[in-house]
Design an enzyme around this catalytic site. Structure first.
Site, short mmCIF file in Angstrom:
data_model
loop_
_atom_site.label_atom_id
_atom_site.label_comp_id
_atom_site.label_asym_id
_atom_site.label_seq_id
_atom_site.Cartn_x
_atom_site.Cartn_y
_atom_site.Cartn_z
N GLY A 285 0.84 -1.20 0.00
CA GLY A 285 0.00 0.00 0.00
C GLY A 285 0.86 1.24 0.00
O GLY A 285 1.96 1.24 -0.57
N GLU A 286 0.37 2.30 0.65
CA GLU A 286 1.05 3.60 0.75
C GLU A 286 1.55 4.11 -0.61
O GLU A 286 2.56 4.81 -0.67
CB GLU A 286 2.18 3.58 1.80
N ALA A 287 0.83 3.78 -1.67
CA ALA A 287 1.17 4.24 -3.02
C ALA A 287 2.51 3.74 -3.52
O ALA A 287 3.07 4.28 -4.47
CB ALA A 287 1.10 5.77 -3.15
#
Lengths: 319, 319
Positions: A285-287
């Protein structure tokens, strides 16, 4: 979409010193960027990465391997420069913004009531829209939110059907028992809101989260700002799927940056008809996947703009 | 291999602010780089891309969509900065070197005689070894040579069996009839050298090309220079396969940068047990896929080196 710019890109590809189509998806990227940036040649000088963070009432059910406080701690880590996304942004010169959505006020537990009131959901969407500025060449969208793959699984199950176990996976590292709990929470949520999930925006409000709603808003605003979008992993793509269910064309300015190792991401990408650019077993996640894919967009633009044509290089064309 | 450095990389991964394994193949890359660079942390500051160019006697059979003179013209294009590989090198700050192997003296037609004499083959291998300098953090290897996917198909068929049609594809854009000619040329080569293809180096000499032999030499020399290798597409990987057939461990310091759209590349990667990093339908050669993958290696190193540990960032560990 600016079809004229897209066509100009296609025409230039044909003249560059390579067999037709030999750069594969790099050619597709250049044409897509031209179409949605509305200019030819496309540019990739100013990328931005936006990470939206939110907390979830369902975290209390033990559906994540990490405690809820980690959302706030990781936001602090991003601000201090210690996250994976910080290093990835530095590699591609992306401007990183981290947006907190009221971390001290998690959504409601969707096994009991709707996760968000209409007002809260609308406000989160509006927030996601407002932070989109003009002048960026691509927006890599991502999230941070302990328990949000449970929310994403519930959204997917509501939007596309199937069983909760098709959509719920280990997330950040649940054991088998934890995944079972997660499946039960998804099933309980769907059962609690049964009969009220026909409208995709109601699915978002009842089963989603603040950071997911903000991503929905950002995707829409990027389109108006002529900023193509790179979607990150499972939770981010679940946000996009809400728009897909309203109208599939709403995602035409979005590419799937990667396919994550999280169980639900493959069927989700199939459901929205997006082929991922990268397949590297990432599931952070977290781009992180979206930001990594910016390097492919930069490469595609560099080839498109910088390569010589057959005529310029005096290279013979095919026999 | 430096197993101590590899182990140090594994140990650091465990402390970084992410769930275990969440960076997927980026973690594998960091460990692999540490192991073969022989240091921890690994570095990716000085990448080099090497493109070897050669001409092939079998080009006279019309097995390419382009005339043989294009090899020389494209080398000129690389020197002038107009190729795809030039733009890709600029994106990742890779030092590009282009090596011509006697373009005015193509190999012999392998449907008639061995493509190379023992002396010519050994000299090309030695040349590929000699150009490897110390001090590079990774070497992206690739080639340019009209008709060399025909040579690669013949090598693969000789090394791994199967039918010529399993290995021969459209290359730079042959039509169906052209592919049929190519299959016939591969079959004729295998038949001409039947009974003499047990030794992988004889396969290389009889069916290969000068640029392919040079790549074989470079792969070996990179290992001695502690320089991990990124393999490009079908022709480059066919060179690597010669070493694989001598001893599979000879490729442990190599990663497959991408899977090309050329027909034979998928079974070839399966035969040598390499999972590609990228799958973008590219089929250009000239080290384009290998150079593009350098961006993933840089990202892997940046995360490995720059991320905070759980302790540094005061992030809670899993419950």
């Amino acid at each position: 979409p600016d079809l004229e710019s897209g066509t100009a890109a296609v025409q230039r590809q044909r003249q560059l010193t390579k067999p037709a189509g030999a750069l594969g998806r790099l050619e597709e990227i250049a044409e897509w960027l031209a179409t949605w940036q509305g200019r030819h040649p496309p540019q990739l000088e100013r990328p931005r990465t936006a990470v939206f963070a939110g907390n979830h009432g369902i975290a209390a059910h033990g559906v994540s391997a990490y405690p809820q406080e980690v959302t706030r701690q990781m936001v602090r880590n991003f601000i201090d420069g210690g996250g994976a996304v910080n290093q990835l942004c530095a590699e591609v010169d992306a401007d990183l913004r981290v947006y907190e959505l009221a971390l001290e006020e998690p959504t409601e537990d969707f096994t009991q009531v709707a996760a968000m009131s209409e007002e809260d959901c609308a406000r989160a969407m509006a927030y996601g829209m407002m932070v989109v500025e003009e002048g960026f060449d691509v927006m890599a969208l991502g999230e941070m939110g302990i328990a949000n793959t449970t929310s994403a699984a519930a959204i997917c199950c509501a939007l596309f059907g199937g069983e909760p176990r098709d959509w719920a996976g280990p997330g950040s590292g649940l054991d088998e028992e934890g995944v079972k709990r997660k499946v039960d929470v998804v099933a309980a949520g769907l059962s609690r809101h049964a009969g009220k999930l026909d409208d995709p925006l109601e699915v978002l409000r009842r089963l989603g989260g603040l950071e997911i709603a903000a991503i929905v808003g950002s995707i829409l605003a990027c389109r108006l700002a002529r900023t193509p979008v790179l979607l990150d992993g499972f939770a981010c793509t679940a946000a996009a799927a809400v728009l897909y269910r309203i109208d599939p064309r709403l995602l035409d300015h979005c590419m799937a940056a990667h396919i994550s190792a999280e169980r639900g991401h493959r069927p989700l990408l199939e459901a929205i008809g997006k082929r991922p650019l990268l397949d590297l077993d990432m599931r952070l996640g977290e781009a992180s996947g979206a930001t990594l894919a910016i390097s492919l967009l930069k490469a595609a633009c560099a080839c498109h703009v910088g390569m010589a044509t057959f005529a310029e290089a005096e290279v013979s064309r095919r026999t």
